[in-house]
Enzyme design. Structure first.
Site, PDB file in Angstrom:
ATOM      1  N   HIS A 169     -25.675 -22.475   5.286  1.00  0.00           N
ATOM      2  CA  HIS A 169     -26.462 -23.628   4.825  1.00  0.00           C
ATOM      3  C   HIS A 169     -26.680 -24.595   5.992  1.00  0.00           C
ATOM      4  O   HIS A 169     -27.802 -25.030   6.246  1.00  0.00           O
ATOM      5  CB  HIS A 169     -25.762 -24.331   3.665  1.00  0.00           C
ATOM      6  CG  HIS A 169     -26.302 -25.696   3.357  1.00  0.00           C
ATOM      7  ND1 HIS A 169     -27.540 -25.892   2.789  1.00  0.00           N
ATOM      8  CD2 HIS A 169     -25.786 -26.937   3.552  1.00  0.00           C
ATOM      9  CE1 HIS A 169     -27.759 -27.192   2.647  1.00  0.00           C
ATOM     10  NE2 HIS A 169     -26.717 -27.851   3.105  1.00  0.00           N
ATOM     11  N   ASP A 183     -55.590 -29.045  23.512  1.00  0.00           N
ATOM     12  CA  ASP A 183     -54.565 -28.150  22.957  1.00  0.00           C
ATOM     13  C   ASP A 183     -53.253 -28.470  23.667  1.00  0.00           C
ATOM     14  O   ASP A 183     -53.183 -29.398  24.467  1.00  0.00           O
ATOM     15  CB  ASP A 183     -54.954 -26.680  23.172  1.00  0.00           C
ATOM     16  CG  ASP A 183     -54.306 -25.773  22.120  1.00  0.00           C
ATOM     17  OD1 ASP A 183     -53.080 -25.895  21.923  1.00  0.00           O
ATOM     18  OD2 ASP A 183     -55.016 -24.963  21.508  1.00  0.00           O
ATOM     19  N   TRP A 232     -20.855 -24.629  10.644  1.00  0.00           N
ATOM     20  CA  TRP A 232     -22.009 -24.540  11.552  1.00  0.00           C
ATOM     21  C   TRP A 232     -21.606 -24.906  12.986  1.00  0.00           C
ATOM     22  O   TRP A 232     -22.321 -24.611  13.924  1.00  0.00           O
ATOM     23  CB  TRP A 232     -23.152 -25.426  11.067  1.00  0.00           C
ATOM     24  CG  TRP A 232     -23.043 -26.882  11.441  1.00  0.00           C
ATOM     25  CD1 TRP A 232     -22.289 -27.819  10.817  1.00  0.00           C
ATOM     26  CD2 TRP A 232     -23.689 -27.545  12.530  1.00  0.00           C
ATOM     27  NE1 TRP A 232     -22.429 -29.031  11.439  1.00  0.00           N
ATOM     28  CE2 TRP A 232     -23.283 -28.894  12.489  1.00  0.00           C
ATOM     29  CE3 TRP A 232     -24.568 -27.143  13.527  1.00  0.00           C
ATOM     30  CZ2 TRP A 232     -23.724 -29.834  13.413  1.00  0.00           C
ATOM     31  CZ3 TRP A 232     -25.008 -28.086  14.454  1.00  0.00           C
ATOM     32  CH2 TRP A 232     -24.585 -29.421  14.392  1.00  0.00           C
ATOM     33  N   SER A 270     -36.489 -20.786  21.842  1.00  0.00           N
ATOM     34  CA  SER A 270     -37.727 -21.265  21.242  1.00  0.00           C
ATOM     35  C   SER A 270     -37.843 -22.783  21.369  1.00  0.00           C
ATOM     36  O   SER A 270     -38.891 -23.309  21.752  1.00  0.00           O
ATOM     37  CB  SER A 270     -37.759 -20.849  19.774  1.00  0.00           C
ATOM     38  OG  SER A 270     -38.692 -21.598  19.072  1.00  0.00           O
ATOM     39  N   SER A 271     -36.728 -23.487  21.086  1.00  0.00           N
ATOM     40  CA  SER A 271     -36.753 -24.952  21.186  1.00  0.00           C
ATOM     41  C   SER A 271     -37.030 -25.410  22.607  1.00  0.00           C
ATOM     42  O   SER A 271     -37.773 -26.371  22.824  1.00  0.00           O
ATOM     43  CB  SER A 271     -35.408 -25.540  20.763  1.00  0.00           C
ATOM     44  OG  SER A 271     -35.275 -25.499  19.395  1.00  0.00           O
ATOM     45  N   HIS A 280     -23.990 -34.005  19.663  1.00  0.00           N
ATOM     46  CA  HIS A 280     -24.395 -35.363  19.343  1.00  0.00           C
ATOM     47  C   HIS A 280     -25.829 -35.661  19.716  1.00  0.00           C
ATOM     48  O   HIS A 280     -26.582 -36.171  18.883  1.00  0.00           O
ATOM     49  CB  HIS A 280     -23.427 -36.431  19.829  1.00  0.00           C
ATOM     50  CG  HIS A 280     -23.643 -37.656  19.005  1.00  0.00           C
ATOM     51  ND1 HIS A 280     -23.148 -37.784  17.740  1.00  0.00           N
ATOM     52  CD2 HIS A 280     -24.453 -38.721  19.192  1.00  0.00           C
ATOM     53  CE1 HIS A 280     -23.622 -38.887  17.190  1.00  0.00           C
ATOM     54  NE2 HIS A 280     -24.404 -39.483  18.050  1.00  0.00           N
ATOM     55  N   GLU A 328     -28.004 -33.546  19.676  1.00  0.00           N
ATOM     56  CA  GLU A 328     -28.713 -32.770  18.647  1.00  0.00           C
ATOM     57  C   GLU A 328     -28.990 -33.603  17.386  1.00  0.00           C
ATOM     58  O   GLU A 328     -30.070 -33.511  16.817  1.00  0.00           O
ATOM     59  CB  GLU A 328     -27.895 -31.521  18.295  1.00  0.00           C
ATOM     60  CG  GLU A 328     -28.308 -30.798  17.033  1.00  0.00           C
ATOM     61  CD  GLU A 328     -29.639 -30.059  17.140  1.00  0.00           C
ATOM     62  OE1 GLU A 328     -30.114 -29.889  18.279  1.00  0.00           O
ATOM     63  OE2 GLU A 328     -30.187 -29.678  16.107  1.00  0.00           O
ATOM     64  N   TYR A 372     -29.553 -36.707  17.252  1.00  0.00           N
ATOM     65  CA  TYR A 372     -30.676 -37.599  17.538  1.00  0.00           C
ATOM     66  C   TYR A 372     -31.963 -36.823  17.700  1.00  0.00           C
ATOM     67  O   TYR A 372     -33.049 -37.354  17.438  1.00  0.00           O
ATOM     68  CB  TYR A 372     -30.373 -38.471  18.763  1.00  0.00           C
ATOM     69  CG  TYR A 372     -29.244 -39.418  18.461  1.00  0.00           C
ATOM     70  CD1 TYR A 372     -29.262 -40.160  17.292  1.00  0.00           C
ATOM     71  CD2 TYR A 372     -28.153 -39.548  19.294  1.00  0.00           C
ATOM     72  CE1 TYR A 372     -28.226 -40.996  16.955  1.00  0.00           C
ATOM     73  CE2 TYR A 372     -27.110 -40.387  18.962  1.00  0.00           C
ATOM     74  CZ  TYR A 372     -27.153 -41.111  17.801  1.00  0.00           C
ATOM     75  OH  TYR A 372     -26.123 -41.933  17.471  1.00  0.00           O
ATOM     76  N   SER A 374     -42.653 -44.996  12.255  1.00  0.00           N
ATOM     77  CA  SER A 374     -43.306 -46.053  13.028  1.00  0.00           C
ATOM     78  C   SER A 374     -44.824 -45.922  13.010  1.00  0.00           C
ATOM     79  O   SER A 374     -45.533 -46.859  13.368  1.00  0.00           O
ATOM     80  CB  SER A 374     -42.823 -46.024  14.481  1.00  0.00           C
ATOM     81  OG  SER A 374     -41.430 -46.145  14.525  1.00  0.00           O
ATOM     82  N   HIS A 390     -16.493 -38.692  19.380  1.00  0.00           N
ATOM     83  CA  HIS A 390     -16.194 -39.326  18.085  1.00  0.00           C
ATOM     84  C   HIS A 390     -16.214 -38.294  16.954  1.00  0.00           C
ATOM     85  O   HIS A 390     -15.825 -38.606  15.838  1.00  0.00           O
ATOM     86  CB  HIS A 390     -17.121 -40.510  17.800  1.00  0.00           C
ATOM     87  CG  HIS A 390     -18.551 -40.162  17.546  1.00  0.00           C
ATOM     88  ND1 HIS A 390     -19.588 -40.934  17.976  1.00  0.00           N
ATOM     89  CD2 HIS A 390     -19.130 -39.117  16.922  1.00  0.00           C
ATOM     90  CE1 HIS A 390     -20.733 -40.393  17.611  1.00  0.00           C
ATOM     91  NE2 HIS A 390     -20.489 -39.279  16.974  1.00  0.00           N
ATOM     92  N   HIS A 391     -16.684 -37.074  17.244  1.00  0.00           N
ATOM     93  CA  HIS A 391     -16.609 -36.011  16.243  1.00  0.00           C
ATOM     94  C   HIS A 391     -15.226 -35.370  16.206  1.00  0.00           C
ATOM     95  O   HIS A 391     -14.970 -34.500  15.391  1.00  0.00           O
ATOM     96  CB  HIS A 391     -17.641 -34.922  16.542  1.00  0.00           C
ATOM     97  CG  HIS A 391     -19.055 -35.403  16.417  1.00  0.00           C
ATOM     98  ND1 HIS A 391     -19.756 -35.342  15.252  1.00  0.00           N
ATOM     99  CD2 HIS A 391     -19.886 -35.979  17.319  1.00  0.00           C
ATOM    100  CE1 HIS A 391     -20.971 -35.845  15.444  1.00  0.00           C
ATOM    101  NE2 HIS A 391     -21.068 -36.243  16.680  1.00  0.00           N
ATOM    102  N   THR A 406     -30.463 -48.995  17.274  1.00  0.00           N
ATOM    103  CA  THR A 406     -30.905 -48.541  15.953  1.00  0.00           C
ATOM    104  C   THR A 406     -31.256 -49.743  15.086  1.00  0.00           C
ATOM    105  O   THR A 406     -32.251 -49.733  14.361  1.00  0.00           O
ATOM    106  CB  THR A 406     -29.804 -47.706  15.276  1.00  0.00           C
ATOM    107  OG1 THR A 406     -29.326 -46.757  16.228  1.00  0.00           O
ATOM    108  CG2 THR A 406     -30.339 -46.968  14.079  1.00  0.00           C
ATOM    109  N   LYS A 425     -34.634 -51.064  15.864  1.00  0.00           N
ATOM    110  CA  LYS A 425     -35.712 -50.311  15.218  1.00  0.00           C
ATOM    111  C   LYS A 425     -35.868 -50.728  13.750  1.00  0.00           C
ATOM    112  O   LYS A 425     -36.988 -50.967  13.293  1.00  0.00           O
ATOM    113  CB  LYS A 425     -35.438 -48.805  15.315  1.00  0.00           C
ATOM    114  CG  LYS A 425     -35.445 -48.308  16.751  1.00  0.00           C
ATOM    115  CD  LYS A 425     -35.292 -46.820  16.835  1.00  0.00           C
ATOM    116  CE  LYS A 425     -36.603 -46.118  16.782  1.00  0.00           C
ATOM    117  NZ  LYS A 425     -37.466 -46.253  17.929  1.00  0.00           N
ATOM    118  N   ARG A 468     -13.802 -31.396   2.894  1.00  0.00           N
ATOM    119  CA  ARG A 468     -15.065 -30.659   2.857  1.00  0.00           C
ATOM    120  C   ARG A 468     -14.777 -29.176   3.033  1.00  0.00           C
ATOM    121  O   ARG A 468     -13.670 -28.792   3.391  1.00  0.00           O
ATOM    122  CB  ARG A 468     -16.016 -31.160   3.938  1.00  0.00           C
ATOM    123  CG  ARG A 468     -15.520 -30.928   5.346  1.00  0.00           C
ATOM    124  CD  ARG A 468     -16.312 -31.698   6.376  1.00  0.00           C
ATOM    125  NE  ARG A 468     -17.559 -31.018   6.712  1.00  0.00           N
ATOM    126  CZ  ARG A 468     -18.172 -31.142   7.900  1.00  0.00           C
ATOM    127  NH1 ARG A 468     -17.647 -31.900   8.846  1.00  0.00           N
ATOM    128  NH2 ARG A 468     -19.295 -30.524   8.134  1.00  0.00           N
TER     129      ARG A 468
END
Lengths: 219, 528
Positions: free
Chosen positions: B80, B109, B145, B172-173, B256, B258, B260, B271, B305-306, B331, B334, B453
């Site tokens: 998932h 293009d 994951w 690909s990314s 991390h 990732e 963002y 925006s 922090h993870h 943040t 924004k 979890r």
């Protein structure tokens, strides 16, 4: 960042003017730069490995299977207090060994050298190499527990059916915080895959005297 | 490559000779076609990941083991996460980038049209690898994951398939990002300076740089797992002198930035939409650009922090705690800018605006739980509990996904030439936001009460909230079928959309006809 993007050239009335060719070559230059960055960052991921090891080594965070050879600031034995050190033994990865400390706990004064013996037997019909990894409870105690001699400094190659007694000599640093009265030292032996079969010079050199080639052939 | 670059010059002669049917989509180098394929691919993966989530929630409907074995449950959680992150959210934003960036900067293009085709067609094989991994011995990857060793080193061939899939998705990314950076830097219309660019292009430019910087690091980390598994290296194997904690550092150095990567383009979409429906220019455009850049730079120094619970020194914990809290500043800039844009605006609440406002409200809640989790002593309590699950679903579902919905409704008239059904669109928003909160708000309480979890069973005191959460999850899942219906019926027909269907919308994309023709801006527009 904006450099080179403001095109002062007058607008062509159609596409495919000189502008198009410029953009194509600009694009190829940008592509090459970005590919270099991609390659560098791939390398950076691997560079984090020695960097992490060095950082842990320098800061002393993760020197768990190395001799603690730096001198404590105070060599005086602190007889005013005692600390109980408990010993625990575990096996991982279906390692066909038995492994236990001969004494399950000792009481020591901080600063005093103590030695404990672990007994390990290989019950398998083949030579097996293992590596012991220590862990401490409470975690805080790790930085005050100095190992002078330990079987965890080397990989241990055990011949088929061999039994061996192995010592660990240690000093609890006198600067251990006073609220820590008990330290649990837990060793886990992991099998080092491929070592015993390969019989590499490294594994043979690491094994203590007593494991000789003829013995390991008797099976 | 040469043919690619001469393409814009010669396509007039090719336009009528294009392959039709399936071959049109396989061989296309058109940014709009590729964008459409990205969006359909990501929606398909969103449904697949959603079905896995509903399987998880069904098992958690009641305490005890009813539907799936614990091993299968672990596979479902892992897949998932992987499918939603790499298969749904990320490709969806790349789809938006493909469709909108050339239209917004006045380019004909993308810079590398064939590479663009390749970037997309790498995705289906990767998705196939992930799906078939459920049917190999030992099942799919089941270590979460984040692929932490030692589990990821010990698992069966399903893990190898997941690693290959991630390699392909990463490649690909990276190619997609190179394309986006090159297009934005080199192919803007004359007069379109960087500081005149729509904010969606800005956020994607920064996101693409982040992707180029960190996707290779993930590739390195999973390559190390692969060699640990098969080639007797010991990067993460304690017995060989390796360290499993090292993987967590390398992974989160990728991980991390990732997160963002998954939210910055969402900021960009919002925006665009808020000024359009407040009928005012975006408040603090320059500060928005700098805030986005600051978030991107700070994302490289907060990864630990993870992993506050791995036993790092107090100094490091303090550093990562304060650095993480620092991110709340840009943040906050924004969020305040969006609110200030609305201030005294002539606001109307069509579906895109509803989703954008919903985004601000619910994303901010996710941001605040993030601040709570940034505080080390609290995080040590809440680590790996449902509080964390609630937090990241507030920012990823109500953040990224709601912004994606907002963007779809906003640009759907441009893409299809038809207006969508406004009543159904609003129903989609209200059902989504209500069911989302039913699903995830109660998970805060579960986490605070200590429910871990990634568990298939739980203690009895968690039963009520889990039942509520499962009911919400099914409501949320079924609501997304309504979204599918709205989009399909909008493609098939509906009220004809004007070139600029939104009164207050700004930007070059509204100067082309609706639906946008196959080729646009062959002659670059001039921006004053």
């Amino acid at each position: 960042m904006d450099g080179g993007n403001d095109r002062p050239a007058p607008m062509q009335p159609g596409h495919g003017g000189p502008d198009a060719g410029d953009t194509a070559s600009d694009n190829r230059v940008t592509l090459r730069k970005l590919l270099v960055v991609t390659g560098l960052m791939f390398g950076f991921g691997f560079a984090l490995v020695p960097f992490y090891e060095k950082l842990c080594d320098v800061t002393g965070i993760n020197r768990i299977v190395k001799r603690d050879d730096h001198k404590p600031a105070n060599t005086q034995v602190d007889t005013s207090r005692s600390v109980t050190v408990e010993f625990d033994a575990n096996l991982r990865s279906n390692l066909p060994w038995t492994f236990k400390p001969l004494e399950t706990s000792v009481r020591v004064h901080p600063g005093e050298i103590a030695t404990v013996v672990y007994e390990v037997s290989n019950v398998a019909g083949r030579a097996v190499t293992g590596q012991a990894i220590p862990s401490y409870g409470p975690m805080l105690a790790a930085q005050f527990f100095r190992k002078i001699e330990c079987f965890c400094f080397d990989k241990q190659e055990m011949a088929a059916g061999e039994t061996r007694q192995m010592p660990i000599a240690f000093v609890v640093d006198p600067s251990l915080p006073s609220d820590v009265n008990t330290i649990t030292l837990s060793f886990t032996f992991f099998e080092v895959a491929g070592r015993a079969q390969a019989g590499t010079p490294l594994a043979t050199a690491a094994a203590p005297a007593g494991v000789t080639a003829p013995q390991s052939k008797i099976q | 490559m040469q043919a690619t670059h001469s393409h814009p010059a010669v396509h007039d002669h090719h336009a009528h000779a294009q392959p039709t049917g399936l071959m049109r989509w396989i061989t296309t180098t058109n940014h709009k076609d590729i964008g459409t394929m990205y969006l359909w691919f990501s929606f398909t993966m969103f449904l697949v990941g959603g079905i896995l989530a509903l399987a998880l929630r069904s098992e958690l409907f009641q305490p005890g083991l009813q539907l799936v074995e614990p091993e299968v449950f672990n596979q479902l959680t892992t897949m998932h996460g992987v499918i939603m992150v790499f298969g749904a959210i990320m490709p969806a934003f790349v789809g938006f980038a493909n469709w909108m960036i050339p239209l917004q900067i006045g380019a004909a293009d993308m810079a590398f049209a064939r590479m663009n085709n390749w970037s997309f067609w790498l995705l289906p094989p990767a998705a196939l690898l992930l799906v078939i991994s459920f049917f190999v011995p030992g099942g799919a990857a089941a270590g979460g994951w984040t692929l932490y060793p030692p589990l990821s080193v010990q698992m069966g061939p399903g893990m190898d398939l997941a690693i290959f899939a991630l390699h392909i998705l990463g490649a690909s990314s990276i190619m997609g990002s190179i394309n986006i950076v090159t297009t934005i830097l080199n192919m803007r219309a004359p007069g379109m300076t960087l500081m005149k660019m729509p904010l969606f292009c800005w956020t994607w430019l920064i996101t693409a740089y982040l992707l180029i910087a960190v996707m290779p690091v993930l590739a390195g980390a999973i390559t190390m797992i692969l060699t640990d598994r098969h080639f007797d290296t010991h990067f993460f194997n304690a017995a060989g002198g390796g360290d499993p904690v090292l993987f967590q550092h390398v992974f989160w150095f990728f991980g991390h930035p990732e997160v963002y990567i998954m939210i910055l383009p969402a900021f960009g979409i919002v925006s665009e939409i808020i000024p359009a429906f407040a009928r005012k220019p975006l408040f603090g455009y320059t500060s928005m650009v700098y805030a986005t850049s600051s978030i991107a730079i700070l994302s490289f120094i907060v990864w630990a922090h993870h992993m506050f619970t791995v036993g790092m020194p107090a100094t490091a914990q303090l550093f990562f705690m304060y650095a993480t809290m620092l991110i709340a500043v840009p943040t906050g800039v924004k969020v305040f800018n969006w609110v200030a844009t609305m201030w005294k605006g002539s606001m109307t609440f069509e579906t895109p605006m509803l989703f954008a406002c919903g985004f601000i409200f619910v994303f901010t809640m996710g941001g605040f739980t993030g601040l709570i989790l940034a505080i080390t002593p609290i995080d040590i309590q809440l680590h790996d509990t449902y509080f964390v699950v609630a937090h990241f679903h507030y920012v990823l579902v109500a953040g990224s996904l709601f912004a994606l919905f907002a963007g779809v409704y906003y640009w759907l008239p441009k893409w299809t030439g038809h207006m969508y059904n406004e009543t159904l669109g609003k129903a989609h928003f209200w059902l989504s936001v209500i069911f989302f909160n039913i699903t995830f708000f109660v998970q805060h309480f579960l986490g605070l009460a200590g429910m871990p979890r990634r568990v298939p069973d739980y203690a009895l005191q968690f039963a009520d909230f889990n039942m509520i959460s499962t009911i919400g999850a099914f409501g949320f899942g079924i609501t997304q079928l309504l979204f599918l219906y709205i989009v399909v019926s909008c493609i098939r027909g509906g009220e004809k959309a004007a070139d600029k269907p939104w009164e207050g919308a700004q930007g070059l994309e509204w100067t082309v006809p609706s639906p946008a023709p196959h080729h646009t801006f062959e002659t670059p527009p001039v921006v004053r």
